[in-house]
Design an enzyme around this catalytic site. Structure first.
Site, PDB file in Angstrom:
ATOM      1  CG  ASP A  33      -2.201   0.877   0.894  1.00 52.47           C
ATOM      2  OD1 ASP A  33      -2.130   1.704  -0.041  1.00 52.47           O
ATOM      3  OD2 ASP A  33      -3.214   0.756   1.594  1.00 52.47           O
TER       4      ASP A  33
HETATM    5  C1  NOJ Z   1      -3.900   4.018  -0.037  1.00 48.36           C
HETATM    6  C2  NOJ Z   1      -5.089   3.127   0.038  1.00 48.36           C
HETATM    7  O1  NOJ Z   1      -5.108   2.431   1.263  1.00 48.36           O
HETATM    8  C3  NOJ Z   1      -5.162   2.139  -1.102  1.00 48.36           C
HETATM    9  O2  NOJ Z   1      -6.356   1.425  -1.015  1.00 48.36           O
HETATM   10  C4  NOJ Z   1      -5.016   2.849  -2.413  1.00 48.36           C
HETATM   11  O3  NOJ Z   1      -5.164   1.952  -3.473  1.00 48.36           O
HETATM   12  C5  NOJ Z   1      -3.671   3.519  -2.432  1.00 48.36           C
HETATM   13  N1  NOJ Z   1      -3.623   4.507  -1.359  1.00 48.36           N
HETATM   14  C6  NOJ Z   1      -3.367   4.183  -3.767  1.00 48.36           C
HETATM   15  O4  NOJ Z   1      -4.117   5.310  -3.921  1.00 48.36           O
END
Ligand code: NOJ
Length: 766
Positions: A299
């Site tokens: 993430d």
């Molecule tokens: C953080 C989020 O938790 C995740 O779900 C997302 O895909 C990413 N950022 C990218 O934006």
């Protein structure tokens, strides 16, 4: 000059080698990926790659400069630009639009030594520009075909702007309405959540990944992210193995089986180990037991966050932990690109780990067909005709109608009469053209959703007046900034009350603003925010003939409304066509059939609340005693249970029959029930089957959803619906630490919600 020539010729040789004998060359006639030939081609390119280039594939950058502007000369952007040109970037996120994607792809393909194309990822969570309902709302349709179609529409629109990877579906099970991201998932149940996750994956990826309308899906967040303590986003997760395997992991396992090509790990720690550095999850379970051969992206910055967790001492250490644990691609921590080569040279990370990760990433690039045509998602003409097209709008409207849940309809107040009525529409959300877009709204612009007021105004037979009553929030809720909720300004109450007094029916649209749920939007209070409850009560005093339309991204505690307001419609955040869908349901042009995918609590103190709970040793009711599992100031039961939802039709269940009283081994048994539409209105009902395993080697839930079917019933029509039960269906992660069916007695319940009372029983003998 000489060097440049050498590089170019290596690149040409590599690409020629990779494209030859290509199964994708005949894309139209050969939808099936030829695994062997892909593996051979991955091997051949890996043989050409330096360690730096392999690590480069494992690096993902956020769009870091205005692609159409001058190239970055200094700072972080310049550094990233150099990395890009060296082939040290495998993927980019948040770059959208054919022009920009093409420009970056050109650098990767034409300026790097091996010309390996990039993959472009984006959060297409419920649409790219044409926005469908938030995923929790879509889940409320229980309509797998519709959900699949909705994902396919989103994929087509996203693919038309150069994207080939969405960070969706989120398949985190969520039991806690305080958690802002419940809007992004399919709710509380692993069975429903698995089916919906698979439907979304099938929609995004289609049957042919080389098709320019399909994109890679990503099952996230692996794992346990939805179990954050107190529902506070990013908080600690501490669950036992039984909950992990029986509740959290099933949708991820189903996603793997359905062929999802990527996974994303999560920000949270799980039992003391951050997910990004969690070997048990990523290596042992996902890549070991489940044999997942796609790749795992971290993430955003989650590798670096292992330092704040107190698990890694610095970013280099974090990179070591993440790589060894099986996190293949680094989203924006720069841990791999800066340190992985050194870590391999120092023997802290084996070369095979890097080879394996690079192989997984290259494999998906071949599967997408990017080596044959790196610009296949970059067609300006397609971009123009696809984005925001009529087909997109029709698709999201269809999904929006199916997502609405009728919670209460006393004296058949709904559907509304189409003429001769004075209708007062009250509430700021009724006239809000942005909030229906919800959180994660892609590139959609503020003000582009059809409001409830606009939807209602399309029906010309009634006289409509509108009064805001009160703002939900003050100021503009800009992405990433705090939303200031109006807790003081009641200056519009009087006008709203006056309008209500003159009306035959009042429609109040209340709930949450669009960005009040989503990432980082946990709430400690889950009632109607601001002064909306007071507004509701003030209007009720003037005219109790109210239809309450809720717009929200999470279950809300609306106990007073349930006790007093005659009709309540759960309309979530339904996307671009929101107002049209709501109006069609209010006027009965569409008969609602949605069912709640998450339990609605009576008050926040009950959460986490979910239907498949355990009995405890003191289930009660406790009579005179206080020593049983309960609250002294609130009931144990929810306001609306999981699976609940009404219709303008009325359904009656009868005659539950088991085909036999027992089965053994690989045998099976059938349970059937009659469902009758006792009303004069044709409608659809989601028939649900729950099973209770009476005794287990670990304690078992009071019931678990194990089947559902949507049936269409004409007025007065009866249909028999049956479900097959076999040993697979009653398997669970037992005290033996494996999935198996245990012999014993079981109960079966069938009905229109998790409160189903029609009951049967059977014995399983193994
Ligand atoms: C953080 C989020 O938790 C995740 O779900 C997302 O895909 C990413 N950022 C990218 O934006």
């Amino acid at each position: 000059m000489k060097k440049r020539f050498l590089y170019t010729s290596v690149a040409i040789t590599a690409i020629a080698l990779l494209s030859s004998n290509d199964s994708f060359a005949q894309k139209k006639t050969k939808p099936v990926i030829k695994r062997n030939s892909i593996e051979q081609r991955v091997d051949s390119i890996l043989n050409l790659m330096t360690l730096e280039e392999k690590v480069g594939q494992m690096n993902q950058y956020n769009g870091f400069w205005e692609v159409t502007g001058p190239v970055p000369k200094d700072g972080q952007a310049a550094k990233k630009y150099e990395h890009l040109k060296k082939g040290w970037v495998g993927s980019m996120l948040n770059v959208v639009g054919v022009k920009d994607v093409k420009a970056l792809q050109k650098i990767a393909v034409e300026e790097t030594r091996l010309g390996i194309p990039l993959i472009f990822g984006y959060d297409v969570i419920h649409g790219y520009q044409t926005i469908s309902p938030v995923p929790l709302a879509e889940a409320a349709s229980w309509d797998l075909e519709a959900i699949k179609k909705s994902a396919a529409i989103a994929a087509e629109e996203a693919a038309a702007v150069g994207l080939n990877w969405t960070f969706a579906p989120m398949v985190d099970i969520s039991r806690d309405a305080r958690w802002g991201r419940v809007m992004e998932g399919a709710g509380e149940d692993p069975f429903l959540g698995s089916k919906i996750g698979v439907a979304r994956i099938q929609g995004f990826q289609g049957t042919d990944l080389t098709d320019h309308k399909t994109i890679l899906a990503c099952a996230k967040h692996f794992a346990g992210y939805g179990f954050a303590e107190s529902g506070r986003d990013y908080n600690t997760v501490d669950v036992g193995l039984s909950t992990l395997h029986n509740v959290i992991l099933p949708p991820f396992k189903a996603a793997t089986k359905a062929g999802v090509r990527t996974f994303m790990n999560s920000f949270n720690e799980l039992d003391g180990i951050p997910a990004t550095g969690n070997k048990y999850l990523q290596r042992d379970i996902l890549k070991g037991e489940w044999k997942f051969n796609g790749f795992m992206v971290s993430d955003w910055g989650s590798m670096g966050e292992m330092i704040a967790h107190g698990y890694a001492k610095d970013i280099k250490h974090a990179a070591e932990l993440a790589a060894n644990a099986g996190s293949d691609m680094d989203m924006e921590s720069s841990g791999y690109v800066e340190h992985l080569v050194a870590l391999v040279k120092e023997g802290k990370v084996k070369l095979e780990v890097v080879d394996d990760a690079a192989r997984r990433i290259l494999r998906t690039k071949f599967e997408l067909g990017l080596f044959d045509d790196p610009y296949k998602y970059c067609d300006e003409k397609r971009e123009k005709t696809t984005v925001g097209s009529k087909a997109m709008h029709e698709g999201v409207l269809d999904m929006a109608k199916k997502s609405i849940v009728l919670l209460k309809n006393q004296n058949d107040l709904l559907p509304l009469k189409k003429s001769g009525q004075k209708i007062a529409v009250i509430g700021a959300l009724a006239n809000d053209k942005s909030s229906p877009l919800g959180g994660w709204r892609g590139v959609s612009k503020d003000g582009t959703a059809v409001s409830v007021l606009e939807g209602l105004q399309k029906y010309k037979g009634n006289q409509i007046t509108y009064e805001k009553g009160a703002d939900v929030y003050t100021g503009t809720p800009v992405f990433g900034l705090e939303i200031k909720i109006n807790t003081t300004d009641k200056s519009g109450f009087d006008k709203a009350v006056e309008a209500a007094k003159k009306a035959d029916v009042v429609i109040m649209v209340l709930g949450e603003v669009g960005f009040q749920s989503g990432e980082g939007r946990s709430r400690a209070k889950i009632d109607l925010p601001g002064v909306q409850q007071e507004l509701l009560e003030a209007v009720y005093k003037a005219n109790p003939n109210i239809v309450l339309v809720l717009n929200n991204g999470r279950p809300l505690a609306i106990t007073w409304a349930d006790e007093n307001i005659p009709a309540i419609l759960e309309a979530w955040q339904l996307g671009t066509e929101s107002g049209n869908a709501i109006a069609q349901v209010l006027y009965g042009d569409y008969n609602p059939s949605g069912k709640l995918p998450m339990t609605f609590p009576r008050s926040v103190g009950q959460v986490p609340i979910y239907y498949n709970q355990k009995t405890t040793g003191r289930p009660g009711p406790g009579g005179e005693s206080v020593f049983w599992s309960h609250f002294t100031d609130e009931k144990n039961t929810p306001l609306y249970p999981f699976g609940y939802g009404l219709s303008y039709s009325k359904f009656e269940y009868s005659n539950l029959k088991m085909s036999a009283s027992s089965f053994s081994g690989n045998g099976k048994i059938t349970v059937s029930v009659n469902v009758k539409n006792t009303s004069k209105v044709d409608g659809k009902e989601v028939v649900q089957m729950y099973i209770k395993d009476e005794i287990g080697s670990i304690t078992r839930p009071v019931k678990e959803l194990k089947g559902f079917e949507m049936v269409s019933l004409k007025a007065n029509e009866t249909k028999t619906v049956s479900f097959t039960i076999d040993s697979k269906l009653i398997e669970f992660y037992t005290a033996n630490s494996k999935w198996e069916a245990e012999a014993g007695d079981f109960k079966v319940f069938i009905g229109g919600s998790s409160d189903a009372t029609l009951e049967g029983k059977f014995e399983y003998k193994n």
